[in-house]
Design an enzyme around this catalytic site. Sequence first.
Site, mmCIF file in Angstrom:
data_model
loop_
_atom_site.group_PDB
_atom_site.id
_atom_site.type_symbol
_atom_site.label_atom_id
_atom_site.label_comp_id
_atom_site.label_asym_id
_atom_site.label_seq_id
_atom_site.Cartn_x
_atom_site.Cartn_y
_atom_site.Cartn_z
ATOM 1 N N TYR A 1 22.521 18.112 17.190
ATOM 2 C CA TYR A 1 22.578 18.126 18.660
ATOM 3 C C TYR A 1 21.184 17.918 19.255
ATOM 4 O O TYR A 1 20.989 17.081 20.138
ATOM 5 C CB TYR A 1 23.178 19.454 19.117
ATOM 6 C CG TYR A 1 23.523 19.522 20.583
ATOM 7 C CD1 TYR A 1 24.736 19.033 21.053
ATOM 8 C CD2 TYR A 1 22.646 20.092 21.504
ATOM 9 C CE1 TYR A 1 25.063 19.107 22.404
ATOM 10 C CE2 TYR A 1 22.965 20.169 22.851
ATOM 11 C CZ TYR A 1 24.180 19.685 23.296
ATOM 12 O OH TYR A 1 24.498 19.749 24.630
ATOM 13 N N SER B 1 20.247 17.425 27.845
ATOM 14 C CA SER B 1 20.397 18.874 27.719
ATOM 15 C C SER B 1 19.000 19.484 27.729
ATOM 16 O O SER B 1 18.011 18.782 27.483
ATOM 17 C CB SER B 1 21.069 19.191 26.373
ATOM 18 O OG SER B 1 20.980 20.569 26.059
HETATM 19 P P1 NAD Z 1 33.368 19.472 27.105
HETATM 20 O O1 NAD Z 1 33.755 19.759 25.706
HETATM 21 O O2 NAD Z 1 33.917 20.286 28.228
HETATM 22 O O3 NAD Z 1 33.633 17.933 27.455
HETATM 23 C C1 NAD Z 1 33.315 16.903 26.549
HETATM 24 C C2 NAD Z 1 34.005 15.639 26.996
HETATM 25 O O4 NAD Z 1 33.697 14.607 26.044
HETATM 26 C C3 NAD Z 1 35.540 15.772 27.006
HETATM 27 O O5 NAD Z 1 36.055 15.002 28.079
HETATM 28 C C4 NAD Z 1 35.939 15.163 25.665
HETATM 29 O O6 NAD Z 1 37.265 14.646 25.642
HETATM 30 C C5 NAD Z 1 34.909 14.051 25.579
HETATM 31 N N1 NAD Z 1 34.750 13.545 24.215
HETATM 32 C C6 NAD Z 1 34.448 14.228 23.085
HETATM 33 N N2 NAD Z 1 34.447 13.390 22.038
HETATM 34 C C7 NAD Z 1 34.732 12.155 22.518
HETATM 35 C C8 NAD Z 1 34.896 10.881 21.927
HETATM 36 N N3 NAD Z 1 34.746 10.675 20.609
HETATM 37 N N4 NAD Z 1 35.231 9.839 22.718
HETATM 38 C C9 NAD Z 1 35.404 10.013 24.060
HETATM 39 N N5 NAD Z 1 35.270 11.197 24.673
HETATM 40 C C10 NAD Z 1 34.934 12.249 23.897
HETATM 41 O O7 NAD Z 1 31.754 19.559 27.098
HETATM 42 P P2 NAD Z 1 30.664 19.676 28.258
HETATM 43 O O8 NAD Z 1 30.011 20.979 28.075
HETATM 44 O O9 NAD Z 1 31.213 19.294 29.576
HETATM 45 O O10 NAD Z 1 29.626 18.570 27.764
HETATM 46 C C11 NAD Z 1 29.411 17.336 28.417
HETATM 47 C C12 NAD Z 1 28.017 16.865 28.116
HETATM 48 O O11 NAD Z 1 27.076 17.805 28.635
HETATM 49 C C13 NAD Z 1 27.712 16.741 26.619
HETATM 50 O O12 NAD Z 1 26.914 15.597 26.390
HETATM 51 C C14 NAD Z 1 26.939 18.012 26.327
HETATM 52 O O13 NAD Z 1 26.092 17.866 25.224
HETATM 53 C C15 NAD Z 1 26.156 18.150 27.618
HETATM 54 N N6 NAD Z 1 25.639 19.501 27.880
HETATM 55 C C16 NAD Z 1 26.474 20.580 27.979
HETATM 56 C C17 NAD Z 1 25.928 21.821 28.252
HETATM 57 C C18 NAD Z 1 26.775 23.039 28.411
HETATM 58 O O14 NAD Z 1 26.204 24.157 28.486
HETATM 59 N N7 NAD Z 1 28.074 22.947 28.486
HETATM 60 C C19 NAD Z 1 24.542 21.967 28.406
HETATM 61 C C20 NAD Z 1 23.741 20.860 28.290
HETATM 62 C C21 NAD Z 1 24.285 19.622 28.035
#
Ligand code: NAD
Length: 260
Positions: free
Chosen positions: A155, A142
């Site tokens: 985080y 991130s």
């Molecule tokens: P999201 O909530 O849409 O998806 C998260 C995914 O992780 C889902 O498929 C969920 O079921 C799965 N998950 C959660 N807990 C779990 C567990 N215990 N076991 C197995 N699966 C699990 O979130 P996202 O925004 O797509 O985030 C995905 C990644 O991207 C994360 O690592 C997040 O930190 C990172 N990220 C997101 C953003 C953003 O702006 N959305 C920015 C930077 C980084």
Amino acid sequence: MGTKRSAIVTGSTSGIGQGIAIALMEAGHNVMLNGFGDKGEIEAFRAESAKKYDVKVAYSAADMTKPEEIAAMVAAATQEFGQVDILVNNAGIQHVAPIEEFPPEKWNAVLAINLTSAFHATRAVLPQMQQRGWGRIINVASAHGLVASAQKSAYVASKHGIVGFTKVTALENAEKGITCNAICPGWVLTPLVQKQIEARAAAHNWTIAEASRDLLSEKQPSKSFVQVEELGALAVFLSGELARSITGTTISMDGGWTAQ
Ligand code: NAD
């Protein structure tokens, strides 16, 4: 089309992970999906994707807080596809609170899912990648792997941690045909961020559109969300032959967030 590979994408039932899984399937790779959600919807997505992209698509319900389930997921993908060539450690959660009010169990959950799960998955896939002399490991970190924001202690610690883990994985495997890199997205409109926008709207009595604008203008100079398709394309590139010399680094896709 390049060589057909087999991948695991953790947390790919939603958001960024799903976008990366789709991009890998579009590129002709088999994918093991993982994550929580409605069983029927996940199975429909799995079956439709297999048909649409003409690749093998499997699903593991492994909980990323459970080391033995992570090992079983890697074993199941190896069994299903014959091998695992690409690992995308993407599953992640967020919790927002000041440190003195941060529930210790939330700290533990964020660290377990965002950081420790990548260690367990990486250690499980490395031996077979080393044996074949080819592998690609992509950690979804991130902008918070490079800079901090208040109220996100767990985080930010987990994401800085995974950037460090990325570098060590790269160094230990630099001569083995295996690369490891961290993608650092800025704001992407997924359920994880939607929750933060709703909290901001409620706190200030704003509409969702006003809260989205406020969230973006605070950190992201482009003032627009990064799209999951952009992250998918980057993951496909990093998984390819011509990315063989990119290793141990972070690649930002953040609309200018960390340039400030
Ligand atoms: P999201 O909530 O849409 O998806 C998260 C995914 O992780 C889902 O498929 C969920 O079921 C799965 N998950 C959660 N807990 C779990 C567990 N215990 N076991 C197995 N699966 C699990 O979130 P996202 O925004 O797509 O985030 C995905 C990644 O991207 C994360 O690592 C997040 O930190 C990172 N990220 C997101 C953003 C953003 O702006 N959305 C920015 C930077 C980084």
